[in-house]
Structures are given as structure tokens and as C-alpha cells.
Design a protein around this motif. Structure first.
Motif, mmCIF file in Angstrom:
data_model
loop_
_atom_site.group_PDB
_atom_site.id
_atom_site.type_symbol
_atom_site.label_atom_id
_atom_site.label_comp_id
_atom_site.label_asym_id
_atom_site.label_seq_id
_atom_site.Cartn_x
_atom_site.Cartn_y
_atom_site.Cartn_z
ATOM 1 N N PHE A 20 0.855 -1.182 0.000
ATOM 2 C CA PHE A 20 0.000 0.000 0.000
ATOM 3 C C PHE A 20 0.893 1.234 0.000
ATOM 4 N N MET A 21 0.811 1.996 -1.079
ATOM 5 C CA MET A 21 1.601 3.216 -1.214
ATOM 6 C C MET A 21 0.794 4.403 -0.697
ATOM 7 N N SER A 22 1.411 5.215 0.142
ATOM 8 C CA SER A 22 0.714 6.374 0.680
ATOM 9 C C SER A 22 0.555 7.458 -0.380
ATOM 10 N N GLN A 23 -0.232 8.445 -0.030
ATOM 11 C CA GLN A 23 -0.317 9.655 -0.826
ATOM 12 C C GLN A 23 1.012 10.404 -0.760
ATOM 13 N N HIS A 24 1.180 11.367 -1.664
ATOM 14 C CA HIS A 24 2.364 12.224 -1.675
ATOM 15 C C HIS A 24 2.451 13.003 -0.365
ATOM 16 N N VAL A 25 3.598 12.902 0.314
ATOM 17 C CA VAL A 25 3.828 13.667 1.541
ATOM 18 C C VAL A 25 4.614 14.935 1.224
ATOM 19 N N GLY A 26 5.637 14.816 0.379
ATOM 20 C CA GLY A 26 6.414 15.989 -0.028
ATOM 21 C C GLY A 26 7.801 15.995 0.569
ATOM 22 N N ASP A 27 8.478 17.118 0.424
ATOM 23 C CA ASP A 27 9.827 17.261 0.963
ATOM 24 C C ASP A 27 9.759 17.406 2.480
ATOM 25 N N LEU A 28 10.717 16.787 3.168
ATOM 26 C CA LEU A 28 10.679 16.747 4.632
ATOM 27 C C LEU A 28 11.617 17.769 5.254
ATOM 28 N N ASP A 29 11.707 18.947 4.654
ATOM 29 C CA ASP A 29 12.597 19.985 5.167
ATOM 30 C C ASP A 29 11.972 20.807 6.282
ATOM 31 N N SER A 30 10.658 20.950 6.273
ATOM 32 C CA SER A 30 10.000 21.833 7.242
ATOM 33 C C SER A 30 9.395 21.033 8.388
ATOM 34 N N THR A 85 6.402 21.312 9.581
ATOM 35 C CA THR A 85 5.040 20.888 9.254
ATOM 36 C C THR A 85 5.045 19.648 8.371
ATOM 37 N N SER A 86 5.993 19.559 7.427
ATOM 38 C CA SER A 86 6.068 18.377 6.566
ATOM 39 C C SER A 86 6.515 17.152 7.355
ATOM 40 N N GLN A 87 7.430 17.327 8.266
ATOM 41 C CA GLN A 87 7.874 16.202 9.091
ATOM 42 C C GLN A 87 6.743 15.718 9.991
ATOM 43 N N ALA A 88 5.943 16.650 10.505
ATOM 44 C CA ALA A 88 4.788 16.252 11.308
ATOM 45 C C ALA A 88 3.766 15.501 10.453
ATOM 46 N N THR A 89 3.572 15.951 9.208
ATOM 47 C CA THR A 89 2.661 15.247 8.302
ATOM 48 C C THR A 89 3.171 13.841 8.025
ATOM 49 N N PHE A 90 4.468 13.700 7.786
ATOM 50 C CA PHE A 90 5.064 12.382 7.570
ATOM 51 C C PHE A 90 4.759 11.454 8.742
ATOM 52 N N GLU A 91 4.940 11.928 9.963
ATOM 53 C CA GLU A 91 4.699 11.078 11.128
ATOM 54 C C GLU A 91 3.222 10.725 11.254
ATOM 55 N N ARG A 92 2.338 11.662 10.903
ATOM 56 C CA ARG A 92 0.895 11.363 10.937
ATOM 57 C C ARG A 92 0.526 10.323 9.895
ATOM 58 N N VAL A 93 1.134 10.417 8.714
ATOM 59 C CA VAL A 93 0.836 9.451 7.647
ATOM 60 C C VAL A 93 1.284 8.047 8.075
ATOM 61 N N VAL A 94 2.460 7.946 8.685
ATOM 62 C CA VAL A 94 2.929 6.645 9.163
ATOM 63 C C VAL A 94 1.955 6.083 10.194
ATOM 64 N N ALA A 95 1.623 6.890 11.203
ATOM 65 C CA ALA A 95 0.706 6.419 12.247
ATOM 66 C C ALA A 95 -0.655 6.069 11.662
ATOM 67 N N ASP A 96 -1.104 6.854 10.705
ATOM 68 C CA ASP A 96 -2.396 6.651 10.055
ATOM 69 C C ASP A 96 -2.435 5.302 9.336
ATOM 70 N N PHE A 97 -1.389 4.985 8.573
ATOM 71 C CA PHE A 97 -1.345 3.720 7.843
ATOM 72 C C PHE A 97 -1.329 2.533 8.798
ATOM 73 N N LEU A 98 -0.510 2.612 9.822
ATOM 74 C CA LEU A 98 -0.422 1.498 10.767
ATOM 75 C C LEU A 98 -1.753 1.280 11.481
ATOM 76 N N ARG A 99 -2.451 2.375 11.800
ATOM 77 C CA ARG A 99 -3.751 2.250 12.463
ATOM 78 C C ARG A 99 -4.823 1.752 11.509
#
Length: 809
Positions: free
Chosen positions: A434-444, A446-460
Motif C-alpha cells: 500500500f503506497m501512501s499519498q504524496h507527503v512531499g519534501d521533509l525539510d519543514s 510541518t512536513s515532518q509532522a505530516t510524515f509522522e501522521r501518515v505513518v501512524a495513520d497507515f499502521l492504524r
């Protein structure tokens, strides 16, 4: 009363993306046609049923299920079990069963269907029905509407979505409970009486609504036509919308969004307007109007009125059609092309909540078009381009994610966290990835927080406890840092370019292309990826597959002055190339002054950077093809500084014309040292043994592609006044030629073209054609991006091979 003799009982379990696509009504209808008795339900595995009836009738029913499922369904498996009849009576769709392992797939969001367009009054030729949903911007049915962006848990039932708070009115309830209605169990269904509501809010006074419902639409359309920036809450997040024909409006948006040059997507009213703006390959119209409704990159026509600043210096426009009722209603009022770009500041994640948008976009938008249907997760627009005569995803998100790709066999449960730019994650369960949606560049942050939410979201969402976490070899990627501290299971470290190769092969196998086992020659060209030797790779020829690779060739190394700073300044790469060429004696040390890059430096800057190159301080070695493109673009005067990655290389591609005197020379010579590798693997405790990560094997010395002769020829042409278009064309032709030459030397029939450089149409089309003429089979990305957006798929494949091997690698 029973309508047929109950001679046999059939139990059927259907897994895949079969919820939210009208699969149960489909089963109900054909069971009714065959006079069958029993029940049908959703569960965590997909759809399960038990039916009784005459044997021939059950056979006909099963044949229909296997051969003609609903068009949006993706059936992974149909498991049948024949049982003795027990006297089932009647036919019903029963309540979902929330128990059991989560095996059902979640469907992506789908563009508005034609029937719903008629309901809202936006059908063909303005066709409108008498439906109570006329003008209602949240109309949908089982064939369209939000899915992934609203689901909170499986099974896909209304209480498990963000629509749970909206209680159905009597009329909507009657449709929802009627198996023969197209809104039967359409979980987001609603109408103006019981569903989400639209409102407009001025940026200067976010506490007060400016308008609601139809008046809000009129206010938003008027603002767009008056040159204002309107933030529109869509399906998976906010768009920032301006009139694409208004130079000042586009410039204002760019200034506020801090996005000086990166191309902006354009939304059009329909296919007729799209064809007025762009040239179409034959398959473009069906792709634009497909339920996935991606942004499609198409050659732009001249003199269309679209502002040049929408995509400066770019011969392509990214077009998309309206894909929600709200978009259709806004576009019908505006009547002209609009920019519809992600609702964020540059390099941040897209906004999804009303309060979040009012805070983060308050300095960008003049007006907000909001609604009260919550978005569960950000889902950005997907992007498709034409490569080698067929569509290929360059960003896989809305409309495609999170549908799984299929591996050849079941693998351990693996979480793959992707790279640092264009991030997307992947989760393997059985043979599905299962491939996630586009998260984007992890420089900011807010993007790093989105990345962590996407990981937690998929596992849940999928209720998977991974056996391993796969991540990139580079320890400073935000995704690698997270994996080291928080990744579940044991860690598997995957070299960046090995992941690209494995992703390309897995992509092709999922599509039935080049699905035979065995190694391939991977031409892996991109901007940056840490090599196992501690240098920056990026111009690689890797022979292998997911189980391992041998580095059989690479570009001549050169320095990367200033490290990451060089990515933003192609002039630095021009200087580095000239310095490396001078070291071979092929170019005079002072020849830079005769190039366009020579005038891009102050004398003080030049002295510092020359010292950096001489000492190697903060100037790592690289073989990056992406940086080679940057340096050449600088030398010929196309770009000295860039706003976004790939900008200089794109400028070189876009200006290129026929190669004239043929391609520049890129001789293939003996290299100095060899390197092969396999996946690095560490324990969950994170005690990484660096000696075991990407340990090189004595696999021979790789060949080296020497770009210095090409540089010498290019400089001579430049100084002779040869047109830039010819210089760029000869450069591309030379690269195509050397790809074929290395393939001939290696002798592997399959040649995978992967990495960010293979989004370059000129390079891909030329290399694929040359390889076919040479008797090779090019393998290209189609379903996942060739850029770092596809890395996670390759990480899964490599990690699965490492775990199957049962050895530390």
C-alpha cells in the motif's frame, strides 16, 4: 416465500478494493436475477456472502462476479466454498462485521460521475435533473466522491468516516437503504438538508462569514475574476486559486506563496477548454476525464491567454479538470482557466482544516471558500506525464493512493519510509504494498509532522504491526532519523539507488511488463543518494534486482562544492566540472571565464569556492547525473541559481533541439574501484553495525563514463557561437548513446531507466528507442514515480529479499 429450490450453498469471500464501489448492490442485483436466497455483508476482509439456490444459477452468479465486477472495484481474490444447503430464506444486505483481520483495501477518492453532474446541474450541455441536489457542492454516489480522504477505520461504513456527524434526512436514508439505488450505502451521501454546508470567509475578518451556499460560490467566483487569491477547501486539502489569464494575479500568488518559478497547475472547465490550451496525444482526453482525474502535463499552445508566469520557460502546462461538484460549480461561474495549486507555503504540507488554513494561508489568500466536512488526511493532486508514448505517474496521490501494488509473492509485513524529498511511504501486507499519498519534501517541521501522521495513520488503518522498517542509507534524512528512533521491528537499511532499481522492477511486474525473474541493468540517474562508499551517487549503472546489485559503471566523479548549497546554484556545478576537467589536463584552468557561468561569480566567491574544490572541504565526491545536467545548464547560460530541484535540468531539456553534428562523446573507460552491495540490516534496538551495512563485495572494477570529452566539445561549440538548442540536443544525444553502449557491454536484455533524471522526456524517449533498436527491453516506471516518490516500493522489495535471506547483509 422461496423462489428457487435450495440445492447448494455458496460462501464467497471477495478481497481487494470492493467497499465503496457499489459491490454489494451489484451482488444483490445479480443474486435477485438468479433467484438466490441468502445474505451479503461488508467486513474487514472485503465482502462476504452466503447464497443458496439451484446449482446452475449459482454457477452463473459466480461467473458474473469473476468476469464483470463494478468498474471501480479492484478484486484481488475470490475465495469460494461450497457447503450443504441450510434453508436460507430471503435476500438481504446485512450489517457489516467489524471483527477480524483488516484485509480490505481502501479506495481512493474518485472524481464526480456524470450522473451526479446532472444532479447538480453541471451535466453535458448544461443538462440538469430535477434532483433536490441541484447546485449542491457535496453530491456523490457509489461511483464517485470522497473515500480515502474521509475514512477513519475499516470496514468502510458511514460511522467510520468523517461523515458520521451528518445524520441522513428521510429522503437520503431511503436512497441509502435501497439496494437498487445508486446511492445505496454511499457513505458520504447527503443533500442540502442534511449534509455539509459551504461558506465564504474574508481573510481580513475570519470570525465572520461573508456568505453561505450559493452566495458563497458567487462571491468566490467574483473574487477570482477580480484578480484575488481564493483558498478553496477541496477533497483532500486546500487549493489556492487565481485567474490563470491574469498576470498580476499569478505574480501576486507566487510572491505570497514564495514559489518564484515552479510550474503551477491549471484547472479548466472541460475538455474543450483543455484542447484550446494544449496539444493532445490520443489518450489524453480519457485520462483527464478518468475517475482519477490527475494533473496531466501536455504541450501548450501559443497565444492562449494563459499567463506566461504560470509555467515560465516551460513548453508544458499541467492541466486538470474539475473533480468535485464544488470545483465544477466554481468553474462554471468563472468560465476561464484558473491556477489551482496546493494550499501551502512552498515546501510545507497542504492544509486540510479550516482553522489551520485560516492561520497558515491568511497571508496568501484574500478569501476562503470553506465547508464543514472534515478531511481526515491530506491528499494532494496526482501528476501524470507522457513518456515513451504512454502515461507515467510523476506524483502518485489522489485517485491512485492507497490502492496497492502486487508483489509476486507474500512478504513479511514491512513499513518503508521513503526518502527525504518527494516523500511517500509504503506498507507491505501479504503480497500487497500500500503506497501512501504524496507527503512531499521533509525539510519543514510541518512536513515532518505530516510524515509522522501518515505513518501512524497507515499502521492504524490497516492494523499492521510491521516485522521491519526499511529506510534509506543516508542517516540525515528525516525519514531515516524517524526510523532509527521510532521504526517498528528490525531496521533494514537500503541504498538509495538500489531502491530505485527495485522499485522500477516491482512497478513493471505489477503492470505485467517485464515480469520475469532475473536481474536487470538499472540505469539509475538522479540528483543525490548516499553510496556505500560514503560518496554521493547519482549516475549509476547497477546490475541486479531486489536481492542485490553490482555497480558495473558510473559517471566520472566530481566535487559537490558546498554540499547541499550546490543543488540551489548550478553555477557551482559548472565550476566543479571545469575544475575536474582541468585536473585531467583536458581544459585550461581559466577557461570558465569564457562561459556564461564565469560571469555569475564575484571574485571573492570564486576564490573561496576554488579553495573548497582544491581542499575537498565541504565538497564531497559525487557521480550525480542530475548535477551534471545542472553544470551544463549553467555553462550555456540557462540557469545560475534555481528555485526548485530539477529546474536547470528542465531548462536544458526544454531548449534542446536536433543534435546537428551528433551526440557529444561520453567514452566508457576502465574505472578505479568496484562496489556492489546488498541491503543493510540492523536490529530493532538500533545498534547499527556499519561494517555490515552495504558491505562491498569483490565483484570487479566498474566501468566509468567519462563526461570530460563531452564537456570539451560543448565548450568548443559554445565558444564558436553554436545555438544553445543544438548544444543541449547534442548533450542529450550523447547521454542516450552511452546508455546503449553500457547496455551492450553488460549484455543484460532488460534495462531499467529509473531515478529523477528519467522524468526527462527527451532522455527517456531517446534511450528507450535506442535500446529497442539495439535488441534490449527498456523497463520504465508507470504506476509509481521514477523520482523519490517511488523509493518506498523499492525499499519494501529489497527489505523483503533481505528478510527472506535470513542473513545479516
Amino acid at each position: 416465500m422461496r423462489t428457487a429450490a435450495a440445492e447448494r450453498r455458496l460462501r464467497l469471500e471477495v478481497s481487494g478494493a470492493v467497499q465503496g464501489v457499489g459491490f454489494r448492490p451489484f451482488l444483490y442485483r445479480i443474486a435477485t436475477e438468479q433467484a438466490l436466497q441468502g445474505w451479503i455483508r461488508n467486513d474487514t476482509r472485503g465482502v462476504t456472502l452466503e447464497l443458496e439456490g439451484a446449482g446452475p444459477a449459482l454457477d452463473r452468479f459466480l461467473e458474473r462476479v469473476r468476469t464483470s465486477p463494478p468498474p471501480r472495484a479492484v478484486v484481488d481474490e475470490v475465495r469460494e466454498e461450497w457447503l450443504p444447503a441450510i434453508g436460507l430464506s430471503g435476500l438481504s444486505i446485512v450489517a457489516s462485521d467489524p471483527r477480524g483481520e483488516r484485509l480490505a483495501s481502501v479506495l481512493p477518492d474518485l472524481a464526480t460521475c456524470q450522473a451526479c453532474l446532472v444532479d447538480i446541474g453541471a451535466g453535458p450541455e448544461g443538462e440538469a435533473g430535477a434532483d433536490r441536489r441541484l447546485g449542491y457542492p457535496f453530491t456523490n454516489c457509489t461511483d464517485c466522491g470522497p473515500r480515502f480522504s474521509i475514512i477513519r477505520a475499516l470496514p468502510y461504513d458511514r460511522p467510520n468516516t468523517t461523515m458520521a456527524r451528518f445524520e441522513l434526512c428521510a429522503e437520503c436514508r431511503a436512497e441509502y437503504e435501497n439496494p437498487l439505488d445508486r446511492r445505496f450505502h454511499a457513505q458520504p451521501t447527503a443533500c442540502p438538508r442534511c449534509g455539509p454546508q459551504l461558506m465564504a470567509v474574508a481573510a481580513g475578518d475570519p470570525s465572520r462569514e461573508a456568505a453561505r451556499a450559493g452566495q458563497a460560490l458567487e462571491l468566490a467566483a467574483a473574487a477570482i475574476l477580480n484578480g484575488q487569491v481564493v483558498a478553496v477547501k477541496g477533497l483532500g486539502g486546500f487549493h489556492l486559486v487565481v485567474d490563470a489569464t491574469n498576470d498580476r494575479a499569478v505574480a501576486r500568488l507566487r510572491e505570497r506563496k514564495r514559489r518564484p518559478t515552479r510550474p503551477l497547475a491549471v484547472m479548466v472547465t472541460g475538455l474543450e477548454m483543455a484542447e484550446q490550451l494544449c496539444h493532445f496525444p490520443p489518450a489524453a482526453a480519457p485520462l483527464l476525464s478518468a475517475p482519477e482525474a490527475p494533473i496531466v502535463l501536455l504541450p501548450r499552445r501559443a497565444g492562449t491567454g494563459v499567463s506566461d508566469s504560470v509555467a515560465p520557460g516551460n513548453p508544458y502546462l499541467g492541466l486538470m479538470l474539475p473533480y468535485t461538484p464544488l470545483h465544477h460549480l466554481v468553474m462554471a461561474r468563472v468560465g476561464r482557466p484558473v491556477v489551482a495549486t496546493s494550499g501551502n507555503l512552498s515546501d510545507e504540507s497542504i492544509c486540510i482544516g479550516n482553522e489551520e488554513a485560516l492561520e497558515r494561508l491568511g497571508d496568501i489568500a484574500d478569501l476562503f471558500l470553506l465547508h464543514d466536512r472534515p478531511i481526515e488526511r491530506p491528499v494532494d493532486d496526482s501528476v501524470v506525464q507522457w513518456l515513451d508514448g504512454a502515461p507515467a505517474l510523476t506524483r502518485r496521490s489522489r485517485g491512485y493512493s492507497p490502492l496497492p501494488l502486487r508483489l509476486g509473492e507474500p512478504v513479511p509485513s514491512i513499513l518503508a519510509v521513503g526518502g527525504h524529498i518527494k516523500n511517500a511511504i509504503a506498507l507491505a501486507r501479504g503480497a500487497d504494498v500500500f503506497m501512501s499519498q504524496h507527503v512531499g519534501d521533509l525539510d519543514s517541521p510541518t512536513s515532518q509532522a505530516t510524515f509522522e501522521r501518515v505513518v501512524a495513520d497507515f499502521l492504524r488503518l490497516y492494523e499492521v504491526d510491521p516485522d521491519a522498517t526499511a529506510h534509506d542509507l543516508h542517516p540525515d534524512y528525516a525519514s531515516s532519523i524517524w526510523a532509527a528512533s521510532s521504526g517498528p521491528g528490525e531496521r533494514v537499511v537500503v541504498q538509495h539507488h538500489h531502491a530505485h532499481l527495485a522499485a522500477c522492477l516491482a512497478d513493471a511486474a505489477d503492470g505485467g511488463e517485464a515480469d520475469d525473474a532475473g536481474p536487470a541493468l538499472g540505469v539509475v540517474w538522479d540528483g543525490t543518494g548516499l553510496g556505500p562508499d560514503g560518496t554521493i551517487w547519482g549516475g549509476e549503472f547497477l546490475l541486479g534486482d531486489a536481492t542485490g546489485y553490482q555497480r558495473v559503471a558510473h559517471l566520472r566523479p566530481f566535487r559537490l562544492p558546498g554540499g547541499d548549497a550546490a543543488v540551489k546554484e548550478p553555477r557551482r556545478m559548472a565550476l566543479a566540472l571545469m575544475h575536474a576537467a582541468a585536473a585531467t589536463g583536458a581544459v585550461a584552468a581559466d577557461r570558465l571565464a569564457a562561459t556564461a557561468a564565469g560571469g555569475a561569480f564575484q571574485a571573492s566567491e570564486l576564490r573561496v569556492l576554488e579553495r573548497v574544490l582544491e581542499t575537498g572541504f565541504r565538497a564531497p565526491w559525487t557521480t550525480s547525473a542530475g548535477r551534471l545536467f545542472d553544470g551544463v545548464a549553467s555553462l550555456v547560460g540557462l540557469r545560475q541559481r534555481v528555485d526548485h530541484e530539477g529546474e536547470a535540468a528542465m531548462a536544458l531539456e526544454f531548449v534542446a533541439r536536433g543534435p546537428g553534428g551528433g551526440g557529444y562523446a561520453f567514452p566508457v573507460v576502465a574505472g578505479e574501484e568496484g562496489q556492489s552491495g546488498r541491503a543493510g540490516r540492523t536490529g530493532h534496538a538500533g545498534q547499527e553495525n556499519h561494517e555490515e551495512v552495504e558491505r562491498g563485495d569483490a565483484a570487479g572494477v566498474p566501468l566509468m563514463v567519462d563526461w570530460v570529452p563531452a564537456l570539451v566539445e560543448l565548450l568548443a561549440d559554445y565558444e564558436a557561437g553554436v545555438a544553445t538548442a543544438v548544444l543541449a540536443g547534442r548533450f542529450h544525444a550523447g547521454l542516450v548513446g552511452v546508455i546503449l553502449e553500457v547496455a551492450e557491454r553488460v549484455g543484460c536484455e532488460r534495462v531499467a531507466l529509473t531515478g529523477g533524471c528519467f522524468q526527462n522526456r527527451l532522455l527517456v524517449d531517446g534511450a528507450a528507442a535506442a535500446l529497442r533498436r539495439g535488441g534490449f527491453r527498456p523497463v520504465l516506471h508507470r504506476r509509481v514515480p521514477a523520482n523519490d516518490g517511488g523509493l518506498a516500493l523499492g525499499q519494501v522489495a529489497v527489505a523483503a529479499a533481505a528478510l527472506r535471506g535470513g542473513e545479516r547483509r
